[in-house]
Design a protein around this motif. Structure first.
Motif, PDB file in Angstrom:
ATOM      1  N   ILE A 129       8.582   9.392  -6.591  1.00 44.60           N
ATOM      2  CA  ILE A 129       8.957   8.531  -7.718  1.00 44.60           C
ATOM      3  C   ILE A 129       8.597   7.098  -7.362  1.00 44.60           C
ATOM      4  O   ILE A 129       9.132   6.534  -6.412  1.00 44.60           O
ATOM      5  CB  ILE A 129      10.461   8.652  -8.026  1.00 44.60           C
ATOM      6  CG1 ILE A 129      10.811  10.121  -8.287  1.00 44.60           C
ATOM      7  CG2 ILE A 129      10.830   7.789  -9.221  1.00 44.60           C
ATOM      8  CD1 ILE A 129      12.274  10.364  -8.532  1.00 44.60           C
ATOM      9  N   ASP A 130       7.651   6.545  -8.108  1.00 43.97           N
ATOM     10  CA  ASP A 130       7.193   5.190  -7.801  1.00 43.97           C
ATOM     11  C   ASP A 130       8.085   4.187  -8.509  1.00 43.97           C
ATOM     12  O   ASP A 130       8.526   4.411  -9.630  1.00 43.97           O
ATOM     13  CB  ASP A 130       5.745   5.022  -8.275  1.00 43.97           C
ATOM     14  CG  ASP A 130       5.104   3.768  -7.675  1.00 43.97           C
ATOM     15  OD1 ASP A 130       5.676   3.197  -6.719  1.00 43.97           O
ATOM     16  OD2 ASP A 130       4.032   3.373  -8.163  1.00 43.97           O
ATOM     17  N   GLU A 131       8.319   3.072  -7.861  1.00 42.41           N
ATOM     18  CA  GLU A 131       9.123   1.994  -8.432  1.00 42.41           C
ATOM     19  C   GLU A 131      10.445   2.538  -8.962  1.00 42.41           C
ATOM     20  O   GLU A 131      10.818   2.340 -10.115  1.00 42.41           O
ATOM     21  CB  GLU A 131       8.339   1.257  -9.524  1.00 42.41           C
ATOM     22  CG  GLU A 131       7.005   0.703  -9.062  1.00 42.41           C
ATOM     23  CD  GLU A 131       7.111  -0.308  -7.921  1.00 42.41           C
ATOM     24  OE1 GLU A 131       8.228  -0.783  -7.644  1.00 42.41           O
ATOM     25  OE2 GLU A 131       6.080  -0.607  -7.295  1.00 42.41           O
ATOM     26  N   GLN A 132      11.144   3.177  -8.072  1.00 44.10           N
ATOM     27  CA  GLN A 132      12.402   3.850  -8.395  1.00 44.10           C
ATOM     28  C   GLN A 132      13.394   2.944  -9.116  1.00 44.10           C
ATOM     29  O   GLN A 132      14.136   3.376  -9.984  1.00 44.10           O
ATOM     30  CB  GLN A 132      13.005   4.383  -7.097  1.00 44.10           C
ATOM     31  CG  GLN A 132      14.521   4.457  -7.039  1.00 44.10           C
ATOM     32  CD  GLN A 132      15.083   5.656  -7.753  1.00 44.10           C
ATOM     33  OE1 GLN A 132      14.424   6.673  -7.853  1.00 44.10           O
ATOM     34  NE2 GLN A 132      16.294   5.522  -8.247  1.00 44.10           N
ATOM     35  N   GLY A 140       0.798  -1.219   0.000  1.00 44.07           N
ATOM     36  CA  GLY A 140       0.000   0.000   0.000  1.00 44.07           C
ATOM     37  C   GLY A 140       0.832   1.272   0.000  1.00 44.07           C
ATOM     38  O   GLY A 140       0.540   2.228   0.729  1.00 44.07           O
ATOM     39  N   LYS A 141       1.846   1.316  -0.845  1.00 44.81           N
ATOM     40  CA  LYS A 141       2.686   2.510  -0.927  1.00 44.81           C
ATOM     41  C   LYS A 141       1.929   3.684  -1.533  1.00 44.81           C
ATOM     42  O   LYS A 141       2.187   4.836  -1.195  1.00 44.81           O
ATOM     43  CB  LYS A 141       3.929   2.214  -1.786  1.00 44.81           C
ATOM     44  CG  LYS A 141       4.870   1.198  -1.156  1.00 44.81           C
ATOM     45  CD  LYS A 141       6.142   1.052  -1.957  1.00 44.81           C
ATOM     46  CE  LYS A 141       5.917   0.445  -3.332  1.00 44.81           C
ATOM     47  NZ  LYS A 141       5.387  -0.936  -3.283  1.00 44.81           N
ATOM     48  N   THR A 142       0.986   3.368  -2.429  1.00 42.96           N
ATOM     49  CA  THR A 142       0.266   4.446  -3.101  1.00 42.96           C
ATOM     50  C   THR A 142      -0.429   5.357  -2.099  1.00 42.96           C
ATOM     51  O   THR A 142      -0.463   6.576  -2.273  1.00 42.96           O
ATOM     52  CB  THR A 142      -0.771   3.852  -4.079  1.00 42.96           C
ATOM     53  OG1 THR A 142      -0.155   2.786  -4.794  1.00 42.96           O
ATOM     54  CG2 THR A 142      -1.272   4.890  -5.038  1.00 42.96           C
ATOM     55  N   VAL A 143      -0.970   4.756  -1.055  1.00 48.44           N
ATOM     56  CA  VAL A 143      -1.656   5.541  -0.028  1.00 48.44           C
ATOM     57  C   VAL A 143      -0.697   6.571   0.582  1.00 48.44           C
ATOM     58  O   VAL A 143      -1.039   7.750   0.744  1.00 48.44           O
ATOM     59  CB  VAL A 143      -2.195   4.604   1.079  1.00 48.44           C
ATOM     60  CG1 VAL A 143      -2.627   5.396   2.307  1.00 48.44           C
ATOM     61  CG2 VAL A 143      -3.338   3.758   0.537  1.00 48.44           C
ATOM     62  N   VAL A 189       4.962  -4.166 -12.925  1.00 46.52           N
ATOM     63  CA  VAL A 189       4.997  -3.275 -11.774  1.00 46.52           C
ATOM     64  C   VAL A 189       3.661  -2.609 -11.515  1.00 46.52           C
ATOM     65  O   VAL A 189       3.027  -2.080 -12.414  1.00 46.52           O
ATOM     66  CB  VAL A 189       6.072  -2.162 -11.885  1.00 46.52           C
ATOM     67  CG1 VAL A 189       7.440  -2.710 -11.631  1.00 46.52           C
ATOM     68  CG2 VAL A 189       5.991  -1.463 -13.209  1.00 46.52           C
ATOM     69  N   GLY A 190       3.262  -2.681 -10.271  1.00 46.94           N
ATOM     70  CA  GLY A 190       2.233  -1.777  -9.790  1.00 46.94           C
ATOM     71  C   GLY A 190       0.785  -2.059 -10.136  1.00 46.94           C
ATOM     72  O   GLY A 190      -0.092  -1.576  -9.452  1.00 46.94           O
ATOM     73  N   VAL A 191       0.506  -2.826 -11.190  1.00 46.01           N
ATOM     74  CA  VAL A 191      -0.882  -2.949 -11.615  1.00 46.01           C
ATOM     75  C   VAL A 191      -1.730  -3.528 -10.474  1.00 46.01           C
ATOM     76  O   VAL A 191      -1.359  -4.490  -9.825  1.00 46.01           O
ATOM     77  CB  VAL A 191      -1.007  -3.829 -12.885  1.00 46.01           C
ATOM     78  CG1 VAL A 191      -2.444  -4.196 -13.162  1.00 46.01           C
ATOM     79  CG2 VAL A 191      -0.383  -3.111 -14.064  1.00 46.01           C
TER      80      VAL A 191
HETATM   81 MG    MG Z   1       2.606   0.429  -6.396  1.00 38.13          MG
END
Ligand code: MG
Ligand code: ADP
Length: 712
Positions: free
Chosen positions: A390-393, A295-298, A568-570
């Motif tokens: 920066i997401d998924e650096q 839950g990094k997006t939060v 990544v991320g989906v």
């Molecule tokens: Mg993510």
């Protein structure tokens, strides 16, 4: 200033003329100093050699002799047995190998070799079965206490020569090697001087001496690197005028209300750490490391909205278009009733749309900006940039972090990664960042049930299981390493695994790997004919990709055949099944990422790994995923199996500017040197005259690379 003899051309060393200098040049050795710091590739320890007369049955030993007999015979069962007899002082032992006929041509009569192994008495003679063999040079004598360094060579340059040249250089010049570490500091750490260390690695009398010398040289290398990172961090922290972004209870409550769930403990902790940094008025540089699905997006959205509330712009940058759009949609959902001005900037905008977006960003009208690398093009400038997330650096280059720095104010930076980096390595790669760790998943998550499914009836069963789940309303991803027939393999977006000798193992020809298009065709008309199946890969047009993702998200597609574009991320919580074709073609970290696509909601996640060929090594690698559900454990295991370069997504000696250190071998020195570096910088000792030579070395090595300068 006079040129130091150490900087002189290698030609001036005794016994090195222009010709040898050219040969040494091929090994990258130009100066005297290069030669002194050209570390042996390994060490031959002849102190442990057992005289043939003292061999004891079944006990490990090492014997040395000259090859006097070579033969290869067929066995009764149709194999071969290869025999090599060696002699020393009139006594003989034999090495034998079953069914390894390629061994024989490696030996020549009179070769001087070492056999290591456990000998057995057979027919009145000692025999080693498949011993470990080392070839010695005639020059490999006990002259130096029997511990003999061995160097990398090049065509035309032989080991004895290389050794002689190095020895000569050490004797003549080693005492001139300056030591950037002050004596007191050395004493405290019980380190020899650098000059001594050079002697120890090239002219050791015992293995321990060699190791002591090596450790000192590696320590120096890592310390300088860590000092570079610490200085960069200090430079950042001293940069004036990072925006002060305060946290108020009112804003906090307003942001939390946007989410349909309470935050996890991990999220709260990360948010607390970030808020603390944002309020200080100096630029935050923080790494948020959390497992896939934590839950990094939060945390990102919270920080961005806090920034906006303080009157600054917040930017969220993602490595792919698919992910940028997903973040955009998440924000649209969160902010449905909010007046926050937001802009999406990706490579897919029309020129007119792009101009409009740029203008809004420049004027400061856009408060929240989501995008891809398109955000760091030169023509994008920010009006009032406060925070960059920066997401998924790990998908971006190491240096891209710096590019946002505006002139007037330095924005805060939060980088997020779900590629768990073993803690020890994290200290190098991100040694200049503060670390927030979220090691907790939202409640109710169960580990993804992971299985290696061999070809045949087992796979049929797996498909039947998947069909039942689809019928019950779940969704599935089917991942293939390639798009279509002739395509290059896409799986290895991570560097390919390295072989024993450290060279890259070429990916096998793609002919026998599955292609997404082929699998899609087969599934749609075969096993999954009763379901709606979609195809997604990087070569589809942008709008087409978006439409497919939309349909899958909306549940209108039940299965999605895809390449690693979903890696990544989906985030589609209803998707609970994952099938990976040719699983061994993917890196472990990548498979863990892929696996993170399922088990994100309330439904148990399943991951079926279909290997296309099962070598024992590939089996062993895949089993790591079956055994470990946490990305941190997977990373540690990957690290042990493959070495650090591949874990970081960089080559061992590629991206990291190290001279002698090997992150795998020397991992234990990382925390020590990092602590020492931080202490030297924090206390100001590095700026005292005593440490000037050390600081000078750090700046000349890393000043440009790390964008630090002397004043910092
Ligand atoms: Mg993510
Ligand atoms: P990642 O860390 O891999 O980027 P995401 O931010 O995509 O993870 O979150 C994964 C899923 O978990 C999303 O569907 C998100 O809505 C959900 N989620 C995040 N935080 C919580 C929470 N505190 N409670 C319940 N679900 C959550």
């Amino acid at each position: 200033m006079d040129e130091s003899p150490l900087d002189r051309s290698i030609q001036f060393i005794k016994g090195v003329g222009p010709q040898r200098a050219a040969l040494l040049g091929r090994l990258g050795l130009q100066t005297v100093s290069d030669l002194l710091f050209n570390l042996p590739r390994d060490l031959l320890d002849l102190t442990q050699v057992t005289p043939m007369g003292s061999i004891v049955e079944g006990e490990s030993c090492q014997v040395r002799g000259r090859v006097v007999d070579l033969d290869a015979r067929p066995t009764r069962k149709g194999g071969t047995v290869t025999g090599v007899a060696i002699e020393a002082h009139g006594q003989y032992v034999r090495g034998i190998w079953f069914n390894q006929p390629w061994i024989l041509p490696k030996f020549r009569f009179n070769d001087c070799v070492l056999f290591s192994g456990k000998p057995k008495r057979r027919a009145g003679r000692w025999e080693f079965s498949s011993p470990h063999v080392q070839w010695l040079d005639p020059d490999d004598t006990d002259a130096h206490g029997g511990v003999i360094p061995r160097y990398h060579l090049t065509e035309g340059l032989k080991m004895p020569e290389m050794r002689r040249i190095t020895r000569g250089a050490v004797e003549e010049f080693a005492h001139l090697v300056p030591d950037p570490l002050p004596e007191a500091c050395r004493a405290e750490l019980e380190l020899p001087s650098l000059a001594q260390a050079v002697r120890l690695v090239h002219l050791p009398v015992t293995v321990e001496q060699f190791q002591q010398g090596l450790r000192r040289i590696v320590h120096q290398d890592l310390l300088e690197f860590q000092l570079g990172l610490s200085l960069r961090r200090r430079a950042w922290q001293r940069t004036a005028m990072a925006p002060v972004i305060p946290l108020t209870a009112k804003v906090d409550a307003r942001i939390r209300r946007l989410f349909p769930f309470p935050f996890t403990g991990g999220q709260d902790r990360a948010i607390r750490e970030i808020c603390h940094d944002l309020g200080l008025g100096r630029a935050m540089h923080r790494l948020l490391q959390a497992d896939v699905g934590a839950g990094k997006t939060v945390v990102a959205i919270y920080s961005l909205l806090l920034t906006v509330a303080a009157g600054y712009q917040g930017v969220l940058m993602a490595p792919t278009e698919v992910l940028a759009r997903q973040h955009w949609q998440t924000l649209e959902r969160c902010l449905a009733h909010s007046r926050v001005e937001r802009v999406l900037l990706t490579g897919q905008l029309t020129p007119a749309e792009r101009r409009e977006a740029q203008e809004k960003i420049r004027s400061g009208q856009a408060q929240l900006i989501v995008g891809t690398q398109a955000l760091i093009q030169k023509d994008v400038s920010f009006g009032r940039l406060g925070l960059v997330v920066i997401d998924e650096q790990h998908r971006f280059g190491v240096r891209q972090r710096a590019r946002f720095a505006a002139d007037a104010i330095t924005p805060h930076t939060l980088v997020m990664t779900a590629t768990p980096i073993p803690r020890s390595l994290c200290l190098t790669q991100f040694g200049d960042l503060d670390l927030s760790l979220m090691d907790e998943l939202p409640p109710g998550r169960q580990p993804v049930s992971t299985h290696i499914v061999a070809t045949g009836p087992q796979q049929t069963k797996a498909w039947e299981f998947l069909v039942r789940k689809l019928a019950a309303g779940r969704q599935a991803y089917v991942v293939c390493p390639r798009i279509e027939g002739e395509e290059e393999s896409l799986a290895m977006t991570e560097p390919p695994a390295t072989g024993e000798d450290g060279t890259a193992v070429a990916p096998a020809p793609p002919a026998n790997t599955s292609s997404a298009e082929q699998v899609f065709k087969e599934l749609r008309t075969g096993l999954l004919k009763d379901f709606r199946v979609g195809l997604l890969h990087g070569q589809l047009a942008g709008e087409h990709k978006q439409e497919i993702m939309r349909l899958f998200r909306a549940g209108e597609l039940q299965a999605l055949v895809s390449t690693t574009v979903i890696e990544v991320g989906v985030d589609v919580p209803n998707a609970s099944l994952l099938v990976v074709f040719d699983a061994e073609r993917f890196g472990l970290a990548q498979l863990h990422q892929l696996r993170g696509r399922v088990g994100r909601g309330v439904h148990q996640g399943y991951c079926f790994l279909f290997p296309s060929s099962a070598t024992p090594e590939s089996q062993k690698r895949l089993e790591v995923l079956v055994r470990h559900s946490s990305g941190f454990e997977v990373a540690e295991a990957d690290f042990r199996l493959r070495g650090p370069g591949d874990v970081l997504g960089t080559r061992q000696h590629g991206d990291l500017p190290l001279e002698s250190a090997d992150l795998f071998r020397d991992a234990s020195l990382l925390p020590t040197t990092r602590d020492q570096a931080q202490e030297l910088v924090r206390s100001g000792r590095l700026d005292t005259p005593e440490y000037a030579p050390l600081k000078q070395r750090v700046l000349s090595r890393f000043g440009e690379l790390m964008e630090i300068s002397g004043g910092g």
